[in-house]
Design a protein around this motif. Structure first.
Motif, mmCIF file in Angstrom:
data_model
loop_
_atom_site.group_PDB
_atom_site.id
_atom_site.type_symbol
_atom_site.label_atom_id
_atom_site.label_comp_id
_atom_site.label_asym_id
_atom_site.label_seq_id
_atom_site.Cartn_x
_atom_site.Cartn_y
_atom_site.Cartn_z
ATOM 1 N N TRP A 112 48.150 24.596 31.723
ATOM 2 C CA TRP A 112 49.172 23.889 32.516
ATOM 3 C C TRP A 112 49.346 22.484 31.963
ATOM 4 O O TRP A 112 48.417 21.680 31.960
ATOM 5 C CB TRP A 112 48.774 23.877 33.986
ATOM 6 C CG TRP A 112 49.006 25.196 34.633
ATOM 7 C CD1 TRP A 112 50.079 25.532 35.402
ATOM 8 C CD2 TRP A 112 48.186 26.367 34.557
ATOM 9 N NE1 TRP A 112 49.976 26.840 35.809
ATOM 10 C CE2 TRP A 112 48.835 27.385 35.309
ATOM 11 C CE3 TRP A 112 46.995 26.673 33.922
ATOM 12 C CZ2 TRP A 112 48.306 28.657 35.439
ATOM 13 C CZ3 TRP A 112 46.472 27.941 34.056
ATOM 14 C CH2 TRP A 112 47.127 28.912 34.808
ATOM 15 N N ASP A 119 40.951 21.389 35.176
ATOM 16 C CA ASP A 119 41.651 22.026 36.304
ATOM 17 C C ASP A 119 42.288 23.344 35.880
ATOM 18 O O ASP A 119 42.287 24.320 36.621
ATOM 19 C CB ASP A 119 42.738 21.094 36.861
ATOM 20 C CG ASP A 119 42.142 19.886 37.553
ATOM 21 O OD1 ASP A 119 40.964 19.596 37.281
ATOM 22 O OD2 ASP A 119 42.841 19.238 38.347
ATOM 23 N N LEU A 123 41.451 26.960 37.405
ATOM 24 C CA LEU A 123 42.484 27.844 37.927
ATOM 25 C C LEU A 123 42.352 29.234 37.299
ATOM 26 O O LEU A 123 42.508 30.256 37.974
ATOM 27 C CB LEU A 123 43.862 27.269 37.621
ATOM 28 C CG LEU A 123 44.972 28.009 38.321
ATOM 29 C CD1 LEU A 123 44.926 27.761 39.813
ATOM 30 C CD2 LEU A 123 46.312 27.616 37.780
ATOM 31 N N LEU A 124 42.028 29.256 36.017
ATOM 32 C CA LEU A 124 41.827 30.548 35.354
ATOM 33 C C LEU A 124 40.658 31.295 35.986
ATOM 34 O O LEU A 124 40.665 32.518 36.071
ATOM 35 C CB LEU A 124 41.590 30.344 33.859
ATOM 36 C CG LEU A 124 42.847 29.948 33.089
ATOM 37 C CD1 LEU A 124 42.483 29.490 31.682
ATOM 38 C CD2 LEU A 124 43.819 31.116 33.016
ATOM 39 N N SER A 126 39.970 31.347 39.110
ATOM 40 C CA SER A 126 40.496 32.086 40.262
ATOM 41 C C SER A 126 41.384 33.232 39.829
ATOM 42 O O SER A 126 41.359 34.303 40.433
ATOM 43 C CB SER A 126 41.296 31.196 41.216
ATOM 44 O OG SER A 126 41.010 29.866 41.056
ATOM 45 N N LEU A 127 42.201 33.008 38.783
ATOM 46 C CA LEU A 127 43.108 34.069 38.359
ATOM 47 C C LEU A 127 42.347 35.291 37.853
ATOM 48 O O LEU A 127 42.744 36.425 38.094
ATOM 49 C CB LEU A 127 44.047 33.568 37.265
ATOM 50 C CG LEU A 127 45.166 32.613 37.699
ATOM 51 C CD1 LEU A 127 45.885 32.036 36.498
ATOM 52 C CD2 LEU A 127 46.157 33.313 38.610
ATOM 53 N N TYR A 128 41.248 35.037 37.153
ATOM 54 C CA TYR A 128 40.486 36.153 36.576
ATOM 55 C C TYR A 128 39.321 36.580 37.461
ATOM 56 O O TYR A 128 38.541 37.434 37.067
ATOM 57 C CB TYR A 128 39.962 35.772 35.186
ATOM 58 C CG TYR A 128 41.011 35.853 34.109
ATOM 59 C CD1 TYR A 128 41.217 37.031 33.385
ATOM 60 C CD2 TYR A 128 41.810 34.769 33.812
ATOM 61 C CE1 TYR A 128 42.176 37.111 32.394
ATOM 62 C CE2 TYR A 128 42.787 34.836 32.828
ATOM 63 C CZ TYR A 128 42.963 36.011 32.125
ATOM 64 O OH TYR A 128 43.915 36.084 31.141
#
Lengths: 336, 269, 263
Positions: A112, A119, A123-124, A126-128
């Motif tokens: 991002w 950060d 976030l990755l 949480s995505l993975y």
């Protein structure tokens, strides 16, 4: 038998390209009576990869490399053929499949832009759905290997290209993918940065047994990292085997650079050919299949008084370029 | 489900944070969006000083109707920014959509989370102001039913107009460039909803009743709130059709989206 | 001069490649025109004439003003500020013409194509659905042409001036959107100035904006005649001159600032 990491059989991708002008009339005509041209981007491609292999996927622009990669990553559904990666069909069950692979595209960012690197990485997580413990230990390892600490808190937009690529690699590997796609990972980097990245991916390949497919135009990447290469042109596989074998077979003439007492007189003799000369400087070429370097030098010394000499082998880069340009692989290899 | 909600808020949280980084330009954007859209209402208020009504609708009635439409559209513009054809087209061209396909998360969720243009709040706030003026001037007789139904209508406009954005975004899978004609039904539809639909030519009425049923989202519910008799052939009960029309639109839009995605995966770009 | 001509030709040619976009723009303008015409009819509701404007004239006003949107770039123009922010402006600054002339050259071709496709063509299609006034006297057409030319000049100067804000602030886009919101309302685009309250029209007449759209449209519709026509044209000339001078002064100051502070 150990199952293959990747098993590709008769993979074919045909695009139907709409055959019309981009104006309104053309668009309307296309709606009523569509006309298409068939373009075979990938044709009957078969190969398989073992776990932990590091293979270079090569070919000139438009050879079908990125179409293959898109099919292997599940972005594109093939027209025919089979792909099995780690027992899964990439374009089916997309979410489960992509959780097992990683990809780095040198020309694009998956991070991002306005966010600090850390950060993005979180976030990755949480995505993975990466478990906290694993995330922590992986991050710690990559931080050390890629020296991320100096810019972990800076927004991605402010990173240098080299720093960004390091962050991208970390991002692609946080979830422990079994298979990693690298597309031009060293593009635009200086020598030091390139070497750092190469060392890192080599480490990942060896220590984690991650299977890696590398597509690049930088053949020094290939030479440094891949034992095996697959060469593609016009959608077909031209070569699949050891880089070493390929080089030995298609390497061009070797050169011998000489400084002589007198300027050279002979244009060609005994399998030696004068390529260029400048005063007492001369360059002779010879076929290394029939003549060894020592023999060539001896023959030259019989004719001239040699002050100094240097043997020059063509680089892998030159060899591969020759293969593309002179379409050497299109003819059956000698003796096969 | 909980994970989906958390992820969604994480994704738009990022969008909001990075937009707030450029604070001055962000505020300017909100304010200018407000002014730009509000100037149209100002013009309407001014002209009504001379004319009094539009087909019998006073400034208050019109403000109520237009405010409702603007609030809904503004909110939709914000929530569905990811599907906005202009932005989505760029997304596809830059390969960012492919990046999303490489992540193990539902793709629609990622598109929703990919863009959240907070400056579009300006339009929502502007809608609220106009709606407030309208509700005040039109002397609405508020009942419990009206109070409860209002948020339903608002969400229906968000969902129904959002469906049009989803369709416009899906077309990108074929055209790559945004199809400008889509703007006619989105921005044009919003403009249309700001006035009683009966003032428009028959064919426009028919189109926005039977093809794209915007009339159920705003005009017919509006009659209920304003206690006005309808001029269309629909009995009063149709004032309550808004959520059904919206749900149908959104459902069909996402069916189309799924179809478009399949097409994209078989052709790429 | 040849350089400007080159720019005009280029921008003209570029438009031809945007055929789909032009047609889409035409359709959009047309549809919004229908909506606005319907609102106008609903406002009049049987009244034949309001403040010297008949219902037919009012509907024609909608048609003409919709047709002029693209020609006069009513919805805003951000090209110059974009080039300032991207740094491309540097390449323009070393060219043999001033920044003002360069950008004007680029805008002329685009405007002419848009006048024909999204102006004339729109009017023609519009007249299938509504009665649109068509001037008959040749002299009136001459005045219309002259007035449109002046209106275009005023519009360009105004747009250029707004864009120059980018020399001073990184947030010129917001400034621009507000400025163009103002000019949209005051120029009589959203609704004819004549139909708005008198106090508002008087206020608007202190600005260059009525000269940008309201005047040429009223000349087209034959509302302005004789001395009224002359004073409208006179006001246009005056505003154009004034805006041009302001543009030049502000541009000079902006370039000075850009050169000294390096942007």
């Amino acid at each position: 038998m150990i199952p293959k990491m990747i098993d590709v059989k008769h993979l074919t991708k045909t695009f139907r390209q709409a055959d019309h002008k981009r104006d309104l009339a053309g668009t309307l005509r296309q709606l009523v009576a569509p006309k298409y041209r068939e373009i075979k981007a990938v044709e009957d491609v078969s190969f398989s990869l073992d776990r932990g292999e590091f293979v270079g996927y090569l070919g000139p622009n438009g050879a079908g490399k990125s179409t293959t990669i898109k099919m292997l990553t599940g972005l594109l559904v093939p027209s025919a053929g089979e792909v099995l990666v780690d027992g899964m069909i990439p374009w089916k069950q997309r979410t489960q499949y992509v959780a097992r692979i990683g990809a780095v595209f040198g020309q694009r960012s998956s991070l991002w832009w306005d966010l600090p690197v850390i950060d993005s990485l979180e976030l990755l997580q949480s995505l993975y759905k990466i478990p906290a413990q694993r995330f922590k230990s992986n991050l710690a390892e990559y931080r050390a290997l890629l020296q991320l600490d100096e810019f972990l808190g800076s927004p991605v937009r402010s990173l240098s290209l080299g720093q960004r690529m390091r962050a991208e690699l970390c991002a692609a590997l946080l979830h422990d993918p079994k298979l990693l796609f690298l597309d031009e990972p060293t593009i635009g980097l200086d020598v030091v940065a390139k070497e750092r990245i190469r060392r890192f991916v080599q480490h990942i390949n060896r220590e984690r047994e991650t299977t890696i497919i590398l597509t690049t135009h930088d053949l020094s990447d290939i030479e440094r990292l891949c034992k095996r290469v697959i060469i593609l042109d016009h959608g077909r596989i031209l070569y699949d085997g050891l880089l070493q074998t390929l080089v030995e077979r298609f390497e061009g003439e070797h050169l011998i650079r000489l400084t002589l007492v007198n300027s050279p007189q002979l244009i060609a003799f005994d399998g030696l050919r004068l390529v260029s000369s400048d005063g007492i400087q001369a360059v002779y070429a010879y076929d290394h299949h029939s003549l060894s370097g020592a023999e060539a030098l001896r023959k030259l010394q019989e004719k001239y008084e040699v002050i100094d000499f240097e043997l020059v082998r063509p680089s892998v880069e030159e060899t591969i370029r020759r293969i593309y340009e002179e379409k050497l692989l299109l003819e059956p290899p000698p003796g096969s | 489900m909980r994970r989906t909600v958390i992820l969604y808020f994480k994704l738009i949280g990022i969008q909001i944070r990075s937009q707030l980084e450029y604070r001055v330009s962000f505020l300017m954007d909100v304010v200018s969006t407000f002014i730009l859209n509000f100037s149209y209402f100002v013009a309407l208020a001014l002209i009504l000083e001379r004319f009094g009504t539009v087909a019998g609708w006073t400034l208050g009635d019109l403000a109520f109707l237009a405010g409702l439409a603007e609030m809904g559209f503004g909110l939709m513009d914000l929530v569905f920014s990811g599907f906005d054809p202009d932005g989505f087209s760029q997304f596809v061209r830059l390969g960012k959509f492919d990046q999303m396909l490489l992540r193990p998360v539902n793709i629609s969720l990622q598109v929703f989370g990919s863009r959240f243009l907070v400056r579009r709040l300006g339009r929502f706030v502007e809608g609220c102001v106009i709606f407030g003026i309208g509700a005040g001037l039109a002397h609405i007789q508020w009942t419990l039913g009206k109070v409860l139904y209002l948020p339903v209508v608002l969400l229906s406009i968000v969902a129904g107009m959002g469906a049009l954005f989803v369709v416009g975004g899906t077309l990108i899978f074929w055209t790559v460039q945004p199809v400008v004609v889509v703007n006619i039904v989105t921005y044009g539809g919003n403009e249309l909803m700001s006035y009683p639909i009966t003032i428009y030519p028959r064919w426009i009425q028919g189109f926005f009743t039977y093809v794209i049923p915007l009339v159920f989202l705003n005009y017919l519910p509006g009659l209920y709130f304003l206690n006005k008799p309808g001029l269309l052939d629909f009995p009063p009960i149709f004032s309550f059709a808004a959520p059904f029309a919206a749900a149908l639109m959104l459902f069909l839009a996402f069916q189309f989206w799924r179809f478009g995605l399949k097409h994209y995966q078989s052709t790429g770009t | 001069m040849r350089y400007i001509w080159q720019l005009v030709k280029n921008s003209f040619r570029m438009q031809a490649t945007y055929r789909t976009a032009l047609l889409a723009g035409l359709l959009t303008n047309l549809f919004f025109g229908f909506l606005r015409a319907a609102v106008m009819l609903a406002l009049y509701q049987g009244q034949t004439s309001v403040n010297g404007m008949s219902i037919g004239t009012a509907v024609s006003y909608v048609a003409v003003s919709q047709g002029l949107i693209a020609f006069l770039t009513i919805f805003g123009y951000f090209d110059v500020m974009r080039s300032v922010y991207s740094g491309d402006v540097a390449a323009d600054l070393i060219r043999p013409a001033s920044l003002f002339t360069t950008w004007m050259g680029r805008d002329i071709g685009r405007s002419i194509v848009n006048l024909i496709v999204r102006g004339v063509l729109l009017m023609a299609i519009f007249s299938f659905f509504f009665d649109v006034v068509l001037p008959t006297s040749l002299l009136q057409w001459v005045w219309i042409g002259f007035s449109l030319l002046l209106a275009w000049g005023i519009s360009f100067c105004w747009r250029f001036l707004v864009n120059l804000a980018s020399f001073w602030t990184p947030d010129a886009t917001g400034v621009g959107r507000m400025a163009f919101a103002l000019s949209q309302l005051m120029c009589g685009f959203i609704l004819p100035l004549r139909l708005l309250p008198d106090w508002f029209t008087h206020l608007a007449n202190f600005t260059p904006f009525p000269s940008m759209m309201n005047s040429p449209v009223e000349i087209y519709l034959g509302i302005l005649n004789g001395s009224q026509l002359f004073s409208a044209i006179f006001a246009q000339v005056l505003w154009l001159g004034l805006l041009y001078v302001v543009c030049r002064v502000v541009l000079a100051a902006g370039i000075k600032k850009l050169v000294i502070q390096g942007g």
